[in-house]
Design a protein around this motif. Sequence first.
Motif, PDB file in Angstrom:
ATOM      1  N   ILE A  31       0.842  -1.207   0.000  1.00 41.20           N
ATOM      2  CA  ILE A  31       0.000   0.000   0.000  1.00 41.20           C
ATOM      3  C   ILE A  31       0.877   1.256   0.000  1.00 41.20           C
ATOM      4  O   ILE A  31       0.609   2.224  -0.711  1.00 41.20           O
ATOM      5  CB  ILE A  31      -0.961  -0.011   1.210  1.00 41.20           C
ATOM      6  CG1 ILE A  31      -1.944  -1.174   1.093  1.00 41.20           C
ATOM      7  CG2 ILE A  31      -1.717   1.314   1.315  1.00 41.20           C
ATOM      8  CD1 ILE A  31      -2.764  -1.421   2.330  1.00 41.20           C
ATOM      9  N   GLU A  32       1.943   1.199   0.797  1.00 39.98           N
ATOM     10  CA  GLU A  32       2.837   2.360   0.866  1.00 39.98           C
ATOM     11  C   GLU A  32       3.414   2.677  -0.513  1.00 39.98           C
ATOM     12  O   GLU A  32       3.512   3.838  -0.916  1.00 39.98           O
ATOM     13  CB  GLU A  32       3.963   2.086   1.865  1.00 39.98           C
ATOM     14  CG  GLU A  32       4.768   3.326   2.180  1.00 39.98           C
ATOM     15  CD  GLU A  32       5.771   3.097   3.300  1.00 39.98           C
ATOM     16  OE1 GLU A  32       5.942   4.000   4.112  1.00 39.98           O
ATOM     17  OE2 GLU A  32       6.402   2.016   3.337  1.00 39.98           O
ATOM     18  N   ALA A  33       3.767   1.621  -1.254  1.00 41.57           N
ATOM     19  CA  ALA A  33       4.286   1.833  -2.614  1.00 41.57           C
ATOM     20  C   ALA A  33       3.213   2.508  -3.469  1.00 41.57           C
ATOM     21  O   ALA A  33       3.520   3.383  -4.285  1.00 41.57           O
ATOM     22  CB  ALA A  33       4.696   0.496  -3.232  1.00 41.57           C
ATOM     23  N   GLY A  34       1.949   2.117  -3.267  1.00 44.13           N
ATOM     24  CA  GLY A  34       0.856   2.736  -4.019  1.00 44.13           C
ATOM     25  C   GLY A  34       0.753   4.218  -3.712  1.00 44.13           C
ATOM     26  O   GLY A  34       0.681   5.052  -4.621  1.00 44.13           O
ATOM     27  N   ILE A  35       0.779   4.559  -2.438  1.00 43.79           N
ATOM     28  CA  ILE A  35       0.552   5.965  -2.081  1.00 43.79           C
ATOM     29  C   ILE A  35       1.783   6.827  -2.316  1.00 43.79           C
ATOM     30  O   ILE A  35       1.707   8.046  -2.214  1.00 43.79           O
ATOM     31  CB  ILE A  35       0.008   6.137  -0.634  1.00 43.79           C
ATOM     32  CG1 ILE A  35       1.017   5.681   0.406  1.00 43.79           C
ATOM     33  CG2 ILE A  35      -1.303   5.406  -0.449  1.00 43.79           C
ATOM     34  CD1 ILE A  35       0.529   5.886   1.826  1.00 43.79           C
ATOM     35  N   TYR A  36       2.911   6.194  -2.636  1.00 43.24           N
ATOM     36  CA  TYR A  36       4.104   6.972  -2.990  1.00 43.24           C
ATOM     37  C   TYR A  36       4.256   7.132  -4.513  1.00 43.24           C
ATOM     38  O   TYR A  36       5.290   7.601  -4.990  1.00 43.24           O
ATOM     39  CB  TYR A  36       5.362   6.366  -2.360  1.00 43.24           C
ATOM     40  CG  TYR A  36       5.612   6.974  -0.984  1.00 43.24           C
ATOM     41  CD1 TYR A  36       6.454   8.065  -0.822  1.00 43.24           C
ATOM     42  CD2 TYR A  36       4.934   6.489   0.130  1.00 43.24           C
ATOM     43  CE1 TYR A  36       6.626   8.649   0.425  1.00 43.24           C
ATOM     44  CE2 TYR A  36       5.093   7.058   1.383  1.00 43.24           C
ATOM     45  CZ  TYR A  36       5.944   8.138   1.528  1.00 43.24           C
ATOM     46  OH  TYR A  36       6.110   8.725   2.760  1.00 43.24           O
ATOM     47  N   LYS A  43      -2.053  15.697  -6.378  1.00 42.64           N
ATOM     48  CA  LYS A  43      -3.387  15.624  -5.749  1.00 42.64           C
ATOM     49  C   LYS A  43      -3.568  14.333  -4.956  1.00 42.64           C
ATOM     50  O   LYS A  43      -4.471  14.229  -4.140  1.00 42.64           O
ATOM     51  CB  LYS A  43      -4.486  15.733  -6.809  1.00 42.64           C
ATOM     52  CG  LYS A  43      -4.584  17.088  -7.463  1.00 42.64           C
ATOM     53  CD  LYS A  43      -5.434  18.037  -6.644  1.00 42.64           C
ATOM     54  CE  LYS A  43      -5.437  19.380  -7.332  1.00 42.64           C
ATOM     55  NZ  LYS A  43      -6.523  20.216  -7.094  1.00 42.64           N
ATOM     56  N   GLN A  44      -2.761  13.310  -5.282  1.00 46.47           N
ATOM     57  CA  GLN A  44      -2.888  12.007  -4.600  1.00 46.47           C
ATOM     58  C   GLN A  44      -4.380  11.618  -4.548  1.00 46.47           C
ATOM     59  O   GLN A  44      -4.904  11.267  -3.500  1.00 46.47           O
ATOM     60  CB  GLN A  44      -2.280  12.072  -3.201  1.00 46.47           C
ATOM     61  CG  GLN A  44      -0.806  12.476  -3.237  1.00 46.47           C
ATOM     62  CD  GLN A  44      -0.167  12.649  -1.871  1.00 46.47           C
ATOM     63  OE1 GLN A  44      -0.548  11.973  -0.909  1.00 46.47           O
ATOM     64  NE2 GLN A  44       0.816  13.537  -1.775  1.00 46.47           N
ATOM     65  N   GLY A  99     -10.569   6.535  -7.672  1.00 43.74           N
ATOM     66  CA  GLY A  99     -10.041   7.885  -7.877  1.00 43.74           C
ATOM     67  C   GLY A  99     -11.106   8.940  -7.632  1.00 43.74           C
ATOM     68  O   GLY A  99     -12.307   8.678  -7.807  1.00 43.74           O
ATOM     69  N   GLU A 100     -10.662  10.111  -7.207  1.00 42.96           N
ATOM     70  CA  GLU A 100     -11.575  11.214  -6.948  1.00 42.96           C
ATOM     71  C   GLU A 100     -12.178  11.650  -8.287  1.00 42.96           C
ATOM     72  O   GLU A 100     -11.457  12.140  -9.167  1.00 42.96           O
ATOM     73  CB  GLU A 100     -10.786  12.366  -6.314  1.00 42.96           C
ATOM     74  CG  GLU A 100     -11.554  13.083  -5.263  1.00 42.96           C
ATOM     75  CD  GLU A 100     -10.710  14.148  -4.575  1.00 42.96           C
ATOM     76  OE1 GLU A 100      -9.467  14.007  -4.521  1.00 42.96           O
ATOM     77  OE2 GLU A 100     -11.312  15.118  -4.109  1.00 42.96           O
ATOM     78  N   LEU A 105      -7.153  14.110 -13.514  1.00 39.09           N
ATOM     79  CA  LEU A 105      -6.037  13.170 -13.720  1.00 39.09           C
ATOM     80  C   LEU A 105      -6.112  11.955 -12.790  1.00 39.09           C
ATOM     81  O   LEU A 105      -5.156  11.184 -12.698  1.00 39.09           O
ATOM     82  CB  LEU A 105      -4.704  13.912 -13.517  1.00 39.09           C
ATOM     83  CG  LEU A 105      -4.452  15.071 -14.503  1.00 39.09           C
ATOM     84  CD1 LEU A 105      -3.207  15.844 -14.132  1.00 39.09           C
ATOM     85  CD2 LEU A 105      -4.333  14.551 -15.934  1.00 39.09           C
ATOM     86  N   SER A 106      -7.243  11.797 -12.107  1.00 39.88           N
ATOM     87  CA  SER A 106      -7.268  10.751 -11.075  1.00 39.88           C
ATOM     88  C   SER A 106      -7.171   9.337 -11.643  1.00 39.88           C
ATOM     89  O   SER A 106      -6.582   8.461 -11.014  1.00 39.88           O
ATOM     90  CB  SER A 106      -8.490  10.893 -10.172  1.00 39.88           C
ATOM     91  OG  SER A 106      -9.655  10.564 -10.855  1.00 39.88           O
TER      92      SER A 106
END
Length: 186
Positions: A31-36, A43-44, A99-100, A105-106
């Motif tokens: 998950i950390e790799a995803g959020i990085y 915008k994450q 995605g939002e 670009l989400s």
Amino acid sequence: MRSTLQVIKDRRSTRKFKSEQIKEEELQAIIEAGIYAPSGHNKQSWNFTVIQNKELIEELNIEAKSVAKNSLDEFMRKMGNNDKFNCFYEAPTVILVSGESKESLSLIDCSAATENMLIAAESLEIGSCWAEFIGVLFDSEKGEEYKRKLNIPQGYTPYHAAVFGYKDVKTTNAPKRKENSVQYIR
Ligand SMILES: Cc1cc2nc3c(=O)[nH]c(=O)nc-3n(C[C@H](O)[C@H](O)[C@H](O)COP(=O)(O)O)c2cc1C
């Protein structure tokens, strides 16, 4: 330890998994790799739904296949009618990446995050597969019901899914790469 380049080249889509669940620290690293991942304007604009409930994973598989049976797409119909096909390949962990919806670009942010997770999994010798088939369920009239059931936050669209688990197959070679896909201007 393998280099990042080697891990990228070693990653294959895994479609047969051991039933044993991956370790919590492995899940967190994925998950950390995803959020990085990089994201447009930083915008994450992603949200991750981790599903490790076997019954729910099976319910989603059955519902997606049932929708696919009536798809206009011949391949989707074929998979929906294939009793042996499981769109999550019985992996013990499924991660949905939403995605939002209002962020232009989400979808791309979510794609970058998903790929990061697949690479991270391979670096930990965990098998993974991008599992877009489930999208057929979210695009159907049951989509809203399942978004609620899965607690997808308001204003988010489930774009991608990937499955993770210990591999129960021997590693195969990468499919041959297409030729002439690079032009150099120097
Ligand atoms: C956007 C996308 C959607 C995909 N959806 C599925 C899917 O629904 N089911 C599946 O088994 N594989 C899916 N895949 C995996 C591809 O089939 C796989 O990456 C491709 O055949 C190359 O094989 P490799 O991943 O082993 O290199 C998807 C891959 C991508 C990038």
